[in-house]
Write a protein that holds these residues in place. Structure first.
Motif, mmCIF file in Angstrom:
data_model
loop_
_atom_site.group_PDB
_atom_site.id
_atom_site.type_symbol
_atom_site.label_atom_id
_atom_site.label_comp_id
_atom_site.label_asym_id
_atom_site.label_seq_id
_atom_site.Cartn_x
_atom_site.Cartn_y
_atom_site.Cartn_z
ATOM 1 N N LYS A 1 0.837 -1.203 0.000
ATOM 2 C CA LYS A 1 0.000 0.000 0.000
ATOM 3 C C LYS A 1 0.872 1.254 0.000
ATOM 4 C CE LYS A 1 -3.860 -0.237 2.409
ATOM 5 N NZ LYS A 1 -4.831 -0.445 3.503
ATOM 6 N N ARG A 2 1.991 1.198 0.713
ATOM 7 C CA ARG A 2 2.894 2.346 0.735
ATOM 8 C C ARG A 2 3.550 2.570 -0.628
ATOM 9 N NH1 ARG A 2 5.298 4.114 5.505
ATOM 10 N NH2 ARG A 2 6.520 5.402 4.058
ATOM 11 N N ASN A 3 3.677 1.499 -1.405
ATOM 12 C CA ASN A 3 4.347 1.589 -2.697
ATOM 13 C C ASN A 3 3.391 1.905 -3.840
ATOM 14 O OD1 ASN A 3 7.442 0.760 -2.844
ATOM 15 N ND2 ASN A 3 6.496 -0.345 -1.140
ATOM 16 N N GLY A 4 2.178 2.259 -3.527
ATOM 17 C CA GLY A 4 1.265 2.711 -4.574
ATOM 18 C C GLY A 4 0.005 1.899 -4.734
ATOM 19 N N ARG A 5 -0.196 0.863 -3.940
ATOM 20 C CA ARG A 5 -1.406 0.019 -3.973
ATOM 21 C C ARG A 5 -1.504 -0.766 -5.290
ATOM 22 N NH1 ARG A 5 -4.709 1.927 0.368
ATOM 23 N NH2 ARG A 5 -4.088 4.015 1.033
ATOM 24 N N ASN A 6 -2.543 -1.612 -5.365
ATOM 25 C CA ASN A 6 -2.804 -2.461 -6.539
ATOM 26 C C ASN A 6 -1.557 -3.234 -6.937
ATOM 27 O OD1 ASN A 6 -4.222 -3.661 -8.633
ATOM 28 N ND2 ASN A 6 -3.781 -2.005 -10.081
ATOM 29 N N GLN A 7 -0.938 -3.895 -5.963
ATOM 30 C CA GLN A 7 0.260 -4.693 -6.240
ATOM 31 C C GLN A 7 0.425 -5.752 -5.154
ATOM 32 O OE1 GLN A 7 4.114 -2.558 -4.915
ATOM 33 N NE2 GLN A 7 2.730 -0.874 -5.559
ATOM 34 N N VAL A 8 1.303 -6.691 -5.445
ATOM 35 C CA VAL A 8 1.620 -7.778 -4.505
ATOM 36 C C VAL A 8 3.003 -7.516 -3.937
ATOM 37 C CG1 VAL A 8 1.989 -10.258 -4.256
ATOM 38 C CG2 VAL A 8 0.194 -9.419 -5.791
ATOM 39 N N TRP A 9 3.150 -7.713 -2.644
ATOM 40 C CA TRP A 9 4.463 -7.591 -2.014
ATOM 41 C C TRP A 9 4.739 -8.810 -1.160
ATOM 42 C CZ3 TRP A 9 7.347 -3.428 -3.456
ATOM 43 C CH2 TRP A 9 8.619 -3.349 -2.889
ATOM 44 N N PRO A 10 5.871 -9.450 -1.248
ATOM 45 C CA PRO A 10 6.992 -9.134 -2.126
ATOM 46 C C PRO A 10 6.591 -9.179 -3.601
ATOM 47 C CG PRO A 10 7.624 -10.758 -0.471
ATOM 48 C CD PRO A 10 6.141 -10.626 -0.404
ATOM 49 N N ARG A 11 7.358 -8.459 -4.440
ATOM 50 C CA ARG A 11 7.029 -8.378 -5.853
ATOM 51 C C ARG A 11 7.139 -9.751 -6.509
ATOM 52 N NH1 ARG A 11 7.811 -3.232 -8.004
ATOM 53 N NH2 ARG A 11 6.918 -1.714 -6.558
ATOM 54 N N PRO A 12 6.219 -10.076 -7.414
ATOM 55 C CA PRO A 12 6.328 -11.346 -8.151
ATOM 56 C C PRO A 12 7.496 -11.307 -9.123
ATOM 57 C CG PRO A 12 4.545 -9.995 -9.024
ATOM 58 C CD PRO A 12 5.039 -9.297 -7.794
ATOM 59 N N LEU A 13 7.858 -12.455 -9.641
ATOM 60 C CA LEU A 13 8.959 -12.551 -10.603
ATOM 61 C C LEU A 13 8.608 -11.778 -11.868
ATOM 62 C CD1 LEU A 13 9.797 -16.349 -10.281
ATOM 63 C CD2 LEU A 13 11.222 -14.471 -9.517
ATOM 64 N N SER A 14 9.551 -11.007 -12.356
ATOM 65 C CA SER A 14 9.371 -10.337 -13.641
ATOM 66 C C SER A 14 9.989 -11.186 -14.734
ATOM 67 C CB SER A 14 10.030 -8.956 -13.612
ATOM 68 O OG SER A 14 11.433 -9.099 -13.441
ATOM 69 N N ALA A 15 9.839 -10.762 -15.947
ATOM 70 C CA ALA A 15 10.342 -11.557 -17.075
ATOM 71 C C ALA A 15 11.853 -11.720 -17.015
ATOM 72 C CB ALA A 15 9.934 -10.892 -18.392
ATOM 73 N N PRO B 1 13.383 -8.927 -2.333
ATOM 74 C CA PRO B 1 13.430 -9.300 -0.919
ATOM 75 C C PRO B 1 12.836 -8.237 -0.020
ATOM 76 C CG PRO B 1 15.602 -8.599 -1.665
ATOM 77 C CD PRO B 1 14.735 -8.639 -2.883
ATOM 78 N N MET B 2 12.488 -8.654 1.205
ATOM 79 C CA MET B 2 11.901 -7.751 2.189
ATOM 80 C C MET B 2 12.865 -6.595 2.499
ATOM 81 S SD MET B 2 8.908 -8.944 3.057
ATOM 82 C CE MET B 2 8.582 -8.342 4.720
ATOM 83 N N ALA B 3 14.138 -6.849 2.474
ATOM 84 C CA ALA B 3 15.113 -5.818 2.838
ATOM 85 C C ALA B 3 15.102 -4.660 1.874
ATOM 86 C CB ALA B 3 16.503 -6.419 2.934
ATOM 87 N N ASP B 4 14.617 -4.883 0.631
ATOM 88 C CA ASP B 4 14.637 -3.836 -0.387
ATOM 89 C C ASP B 4 13.371 -2.994 -0.388
ATOM 90 O OD1 ASP B 4 17.071 -4.751 -1.138
ATOM 91 O OD2 ASP B 4 16.345 -5.953 -2.829
ATOM 92 N N ARG B 5 12.438 -3.256 0.541
ATOM 93 C CA ARG B 5 11.169 -2.544 0.497
ATOM 94 C C ARG B 5 11.349 -1.045 0.671
ATOM 95 N NH1 ARG B 5 7.623 -6.511 4.321
ATOM 96 N NH2 ARG B 5 7.405 -8.208 2.834
ATOM 97 N N THR B 6 12.213 -0.664 1.604
ATOM 98 C CA THR B 6 12.378 0.753 1.891
ATOM 99 C C THR B 6 12.824 1.526 0.661
ATOM 100 O OG1 THR B 6 12.953 0.223 4.163
ATOM 101 C CG2 THR B 6 13.478 2.428 3.398
ATOM 102 N N SER B 7 13.760 0.918 -0.092
ATOM 103 C CA SER B 7 14.261 1.583 -1.272
ATOM 104 C C SER B 7 13.241 1.657 -2.383
ATOM 105 C CB SER B 7 15.516 0.860 -1.768
ATOM 106 O OG SER B 7 15.194 -0.461 -2.155
ATOM 107 N N GLN B 8 12.219 0.766 -2.289
ATOM 108 C CA GLN B 8 11.200 0.750 -3.325
ATOM 109 C C GLN B 8 10.071 1.739 -3.026
ATOM 110 O OE1 GLN B 8 11.196 -0.896 -6.139
ATOM 111 N NE2 GLN B 8 13.055 -2.084 -5.804
ATOM 112 N N LYS B 9 9.988 2.240 -1.818
ATOM 113 C CA LYS B 9 8.892 3.130 -1.466
ATOM 114 C C LYS B 9 9.041 4.457 -2.177
ATOM 115 C CE LYS B 9 8.154 1.075 3.102
ATOM 116 N NZ LYS B 9 8.155 1.313 4.542
ATOM 117 N N GLY B 10 7.896 4.992 -2.615
ATOM 118 C CA GLY B 10 7.947 6.277 -3.285
ATOM 119 C C GLY B 10 6.916 7.224 -2.748
#
Length: 418
Positions: free
Chosen positions: A388-402, A409-418
């Protein structure tokens, strides 16, 4: 014998309407519809076989004890009668009883009673009449009355099997009285009328007992079905139809054992985005409908009986995924997120083209780490907060991308927040 309602098979799947229809019809044919008849036999067949076995042993012992009467009434016939009773009838009857230990089908079970307690026993009585000659016992034909009573009252032979058996008894009785005894025609009529009345009364009693047995079974079955339905309703959220908090607690308690056995358990928490705005703008009735639609989407995305969806409170839901690693749990959550978004439920409070979305947080027990359910839920809640902090309408941890090999990882959440 039916027994208590609690003894009825828990696997029984007959619905209440079918049971009520059977009770209302009170069919004089003494047979339920095929599915209900099969359930009746499955629930009562084993117990009936046990009862028939015990009663058969009692009948065999009493039949053999009548050798005492043979000794006193016709001493010259005693050894022949003893041989017939002990050396012939008893082994045959015990052989038939042995079949009952296999819990055979109803047609075999009831036929064994008619054959052993009926045809064979009557045959031995007629044989003793035939070999008695002048020493014929005047009461031998009366012993057929005891056989009718044994078949009806003691063994409670099913009505449709008892009818031809008793009619056979009556025919054998009429023939034996006419052939072996020197009664006048009037005496024969009187004796046969007494035996015939015994047969009629026995059949009426048999019909009544089986009808009452079946009705008692139906009422017991209905009571259990009602209890099962009430129990099911007490574990369901009234609005969404998903499991409620009580059901969730029971499921999680059971899952504790899976964690103890090193099994993976994933928890997914989700929250409908901006639901308070939705309610304030569209009203609570529209909000309830939105919750129902989201619940239906979640239910449709579950993989089977190992997955469970619950309403956690308000617009929040929880998914319990047994034997599921975090990577797979995230993929399932992403599939649910996309399904909710693609359902295109309008969200007027966010704009003309806005649709309802949801944010997801996933967590899983880790092999080699002792985590209880509360800790896993807390981790999932933290992941939901991050989504929700990262913009909502998403899954956390992030799913695999292509192009990604790992979940963010959980440790990277802070850096992903906007």
């Amino acid at each position: 014998m039916v027994g208590n309602a609690e003894d009825i098979s828990p696997s029984m799947q007959i619905d209440l309407d079918a049971i009520d229809e059977a009770i209302g019809s009170r069919s004089w044919l003494l047979r339920f519809p095929d599915a209900l008849e099969a359930t009746f036999e499955r629930d009562t067949g084993r117990q009936r076989c046990r009862e028939l076995i015990v009663r058969a042993y009692i009948g065999i012992v009493i039949y053999d004890l009548f050798a005492i009467a043979d000794w006193w009434a016709t001493p010259s016939l005693f050894w022949t009668a003893l041989w017939v009773r002990v050396a012939f009838f008893t082994p045959v009857a015990l052989t038939l009883v042995a079949v009952l230990y296999t819990t055979p089908r109803a047609v075999i079970r009831e036929s064994i009673i008619c054959l052993g307690g009926g045809a064979v026993a009557v045959g031995t009585v007629i044989y003793l009449m035939a070999v008695s000659g002048p020493a014929l016992q005047g009461t031998l034909h009366e012993s057929m009355t005891l056989l009718v009573l044994f078949m009806t009252v003691v063994q409670r032979t099913r009505f449709f099997y008892l009818v031809p058996t008793c009619l056979g008894f009556l025919a054998a009785h009429i023939w034996a009285v006419a052939h072996f005894y020197h009664y006048t025609p009037g005496q024969q009529v009187a004796i046969n009328m007494v035996f015939g009345a015994t047969v009629i009364f026995a059949l009426v009693a048999s019909y009544t007992m089986e009808r009452d047995l079946r009705l008692h079974y139906l009422f017991s079955l209905r009571g259990r079905a009602q209890n099962r339905e009430l129990d099911r309703m007490s574990r369901r959220d009234a609005l969404t139809g998903l499991g409620n908090r009580r059901s969730l607690e029971e499921t999680l308690a059971a899952c504790e054992q899976a964690i103890a056995a090193a099994g993976e358990l994933a928890i997914v928490l989700l929250d409908i985005d901006h639901f308070k705005l939705f309610n304030d703008n569209s009203g609570h009735q529209a909000g309830d409908l939105c919750l129902k639609r989201v619940a239906g989407i979640l239910q449709a995305e579950l993989r089977g009986q190992a997955d469970h969806a619950f309403r956690f409170g308000g617009e929040e839901f929880i998914i319990v995924l047994q034997k599921t690693p975090l990577t797979k749990a995230v993929r399932i959550a992403e599939r649910m997120r996309q399904a909710i978004e693609h359902a295109a439920i309008p969200h007027p409070a966010l704009g003309a083209d806005a649709v309802v979305t949801a944010s997801f947080g996933a967590a899983c027990s880790q092999p080699g780490h002792v985590l209880n359910i509360a800790e896993i839920i807390a981790s999932a809640d933290a992941a939901l907060y991050a989504a929700k902090r990262n913009g909502r309408n998403q899954v956390w941890p992030r799913p695999l991308s292509a192009n990604s090999a790992e979940i963010i990882p959980m440790a990277d959440r802070t850096s992903q927040k906007g």
